[in-house]
Design an enzyme around this catalytic site. Sequence first.
Site, short mmCIF file in Angstrom:
data_model
loop_
_atom_site.label_atom_id
_atom_site.label_comp_id
_atom_site.label_asym_id
_atom_site.label_seq_id
_atom_site.Cartn_x
_atom_site.Cartn_y
_atom_site.Cartn_z
N ASN A 137 -5.05 6.99 -1.92
CA ASN A 137 -6.44 7.40 -1.74
C ASN A 137 -7.35 6.26 -1.27
OD1 ASN A 137 -7.09 5.82 -3.99
ND2 ASN A 137 -7.67 7.52 -5.30
N LYS A 138 -6.76 5.07 -1.02
CA LYS A 138 -7.58 3.94 -0.58
C LYS A 138 -7.79 3.98 0.93
CE LYS A 138 -8.12 2.20 -4.69
NZ LYS A 138 -7.42 3.19 -5.52
N ASN A 139 -8.62 3.05 1.43
CA ASN A 139 -8.98 3.07 2.85
C ASN A 139 -7.80 2.76 3.76
OD1 ASN A 139 -11.43 3.19 1.41
ND2 ASN A 139 -12.53 2.37 3.16
#
Length: 374
Positions: A181-183
């Site tokens: 879910n991180k960039n």
Amino acid sequence: MDFLPFTRPTIDEETIADVADVLRSGWITSGPRVAALEAALSGYFGGRPVRVVTSATGAMEIALRLIGLAPGDEVITTAMTWVATSNVIINAGGKPVFVDIDPATRNIDLDLVEAAITPRTRAILPVDLAGLPVDRDRLYDIAGRHGLRVIEDAAQSQGASWNGRRIGSFGDLCSVSFHPNKNMTTIEGGALVMNTPEEARLFEKWRLQGVTRLPDGTMDVDLPGGKYNLTDVAAAVGLGQLKRLDAFNKRRTELADRYFARIDRGLGLALPLESSESNWHMFQVLLPLERMSISRGEFIARMKEAGVGVGVHYPALHLFSYYRGLGYTDGMYPHTERVGASTISLPLFPAMIESDVDRVCDALSAILTPVLRA
């Protein structure tokens, strides 16, 4: 209409093909792709040493080993974060010391940090919530005056900046996350940005069982390391993602700008602080619970029925059962508790289009308007 999730990774065909090449190569654990990813990340962070691991949790835990955290040493941090931030302090033998957040930024309140320093304080572990950087000037001024190490929990702030300088390109130790879910993602993974080649060599030993390979083909073990090494499969994903990180963050900023333009301010939602230096990892709003005739849980369920996923990031972690068992109670950190009880994270990921933001805003209005008290 398709369900709009809170988040979703964007992985291109070139990256998928590179993963297939790794699988065909026969070398799928730590190898040339890991080395390439570490070199690329070092370049991204201004030439500083970077080592990758299986999670940002592992990176932070090893960082605490690197600074020589001893049993009973205190580390000042925030309770408005994912619980890993404080769990690693406990697992490394230290004591987390929480302070409240600044209600405007929702990041750690640096005024309270200074007041919490004791002779047992060894480090400060701040969190860049939702990608908004903590004030690095004040942070390092406090740390420098008190002789403290800093371990930046930059899990959410890859590509964010402070006064035009990229987070991780300066400062002390800096942990980043590559969770899905991180960039950017490596599927699961993380990294630590360090100061010196000596720290990087020590990190390598903590990362893989404390082993030092000797020139004669034998080995030695001089510390009780763990098993945190990243695979080449994961690193191949990370290499593809890193190439696109700036574009991902630009798109996130465009979507955040549209949220600011489209959300009905009459709904009473508390919006995040507008910042040109955030990477907009998340777009978090606070529900006006005191005016609502439904609970947050009911609101989330109705959004889901409308085809929109939302997240909760984060509950106040000092109120979890384990931390209550350590003596933490309601009322100790009022701003953290208020935000933790009312926060929701709206969908935000690079593959979204403008009409997706409009759809979320329309759902907010349709659900909240009938349940708001005057």
